[in-house]
Motif scaffolding. Structure first.
Motif: not given
Length: 413
Positions: A198-202, A208-209, A340-342, A348-349
């Motif tokens: 859940i934490r990684d999803m959030q 992304c937002s 892009r997130f990583n 903390n990828p």
């Protein structure tokens, strides 16, 4: 006593032959003449009459004539089709699939899976062997070779089709027994799809937002995480499937790419046709999606089903071309967002994951729902599929919180 001539040395000792057995002096082979179940004249031969006979020098080893006769007797007693027994396993599978396709409609994915099995089997000796000559040891050898390259679930899928093809051969009197009857494998070595925490999803959705290059994917990815839709179902949604008044999504079709063409197909199974409720977050996403949706030149992209029926008004369109999208497009969008997130969170990828993991994550997060409700939302025909294949155990820290909350509520009562 005079020495034997060379011709006399090579001449076999006179043996007592049974009815329909002959010795052919030209080929130097023993022959057995018989009629098959259809009355067709046939001949089998061997350099040896009995298994204990010595093989002529320089000749390849093989079964003796009497051994072949014993096998033929079994085949004739069971009315075995001799020509059918000479078909290769791949040829039998081809016949079985044609028979199967004539009996019932199969999904595109099922057919793709069968074609994959055929292509894989074509790389092994077993696929090219005559079905009447295949023994359990040949099947075991194939299984051993397969385990070196393929996972258990993939092997089991192939075993299933091959077994059914042998049963088809038995039904049509090509063979007497199924040499694949005892062949199986352990699927536990297969890598199970694990949900995203859940934490990684959030963290990922929040990124992304806000990220300028990922924002256009945010609503689509959010919908995948919070509806449990299959990717092909998401791509197949049309405007008439979105019931904003009742906060419901009508899933009734899917969009897939077949031979480079986007084709509308029925849902994966009959249970795939369903209504999926919108969370408040999903509802807000669709408000933005519908408000911002536009098409180039006021021309709606049109896709057709296999019967030629036209569909338009697809909800999700490609960012630039405004054409319909399929799984490969969603995969590309998602992988770019993860990359892009990583890059932005190198300390903390998150692990790379495919779009289908969003469905697994939804199932795991929603396991507090009544099991039958979750099964319906996911479109499964069997609750076992839902609980064993889609729902992952929650992380230990989350289990600790939930078990304490439950214990507290019990003690309070």
């Amino acid at each position: 006593m005079a020495n034997k001539t060379k011709s006399e040395k090579n001449k076999p000792k006179r043996k007592t032959l049974r009815a329909d057995e002959y010795y052919n002096s030209k080929t130097k082979r023993y022959e057995y003449h018989y009629k098959d179940a259809l009355g067709k004249e046939r001949v089998v031969s061997s350099y040896r009459l009995e298994p204990t006979d010595q093989l002529p020098k320089g000749k390849r080893s093989g079964k003796s004539l009497r051994e072949k006769e014993a096998e033929l007797k079994v085949q004739l007693e069971n009315n075995i089709d001799m020509d059918g027994a000479k078909l290769t396993l791949l040829e039998v599978i081809d016949r079985y699939l044609k028979h199967l396709y004539n009996r019932k409609e199969l999904t595109h994915n099922t057919k793709v899976g069968y074609n994959t099995t055929i292509k894989t089997l074509a790389q092994y000796k077993l696929g090219h062997m005559e079905i009447g000559k295949i023994k359990p040891e040949h099947c075991e050898e194939w299984l051993s070779d397969m385990k070196k390259k393929h996972r258990g679930s993939s092997i089991q899928t192939q075993i299933s089709l091959i077994k059914r093809s042998f049963e088809y051969a038995i039904d049509y009197d090509y063979i007497v027994k199924n040499p694949f009857r005892r062949i199986t494998t352990d699927k536990s070595d297969s890598k199970k799809m694990e949900a995203i925490s859940i934490r990684d999803m959030q963290r990922f959705l929040e990124f992304c937002s806000k990220d300028a290059h990922s924002a256009h994917c945010y609503d689509m990815i959010y919908v995948l995480f919070w509806t449990g839709l299959r990717v092909s179902e998401l791509c197949g949604l049309t405007l008439d499937n979105i019931d904003m008044e009742n906060h419901l999504i009508r899933v009734e079709k899917q969009l897939q790419c077949i031979n480079h063409t986007h084709v509308v197909l029925p849902t994966k199974t009959i249970n795939g046709t369903r209504y999926v409720p919108m969370t408040d977050g999903v509802y807000e996403c669709f408000q933005r999606i519908l408000k911002n949706r536009y098409i180039m030149g006021d021309i709606e992209p049109v896709c057709y089903d296999e019967k030629g029926k036209a569909y338009e008004g697809f909800v999700f369109l490609a960012t630039r071309s405004r054409k319909t999208i399929v799984r490969s497009h969603v995969e590309e969008y998602l992988q770019n967002c993860i990359k892009r997130f990583n890059n932005a969170n190198s300390d903390n990828p998150i692990r790379k994951f495919e779009p289908h993991i969003c469905r697994h994550t939804f199932a795991t997060n929603m396991q507090g729902l009544p099991p039958k409700t979750l099964q319906y939302i996911l479109g499964h025909g069997n609750i076992v599929t839902t609980m064993n294949n889609y729902v992952s155990a929650k992380p230990s820290e989350q289990q600790l919180v939930e078990i304490n909350l439950l214990a507290a509520s019990i003690n309070t009562n």
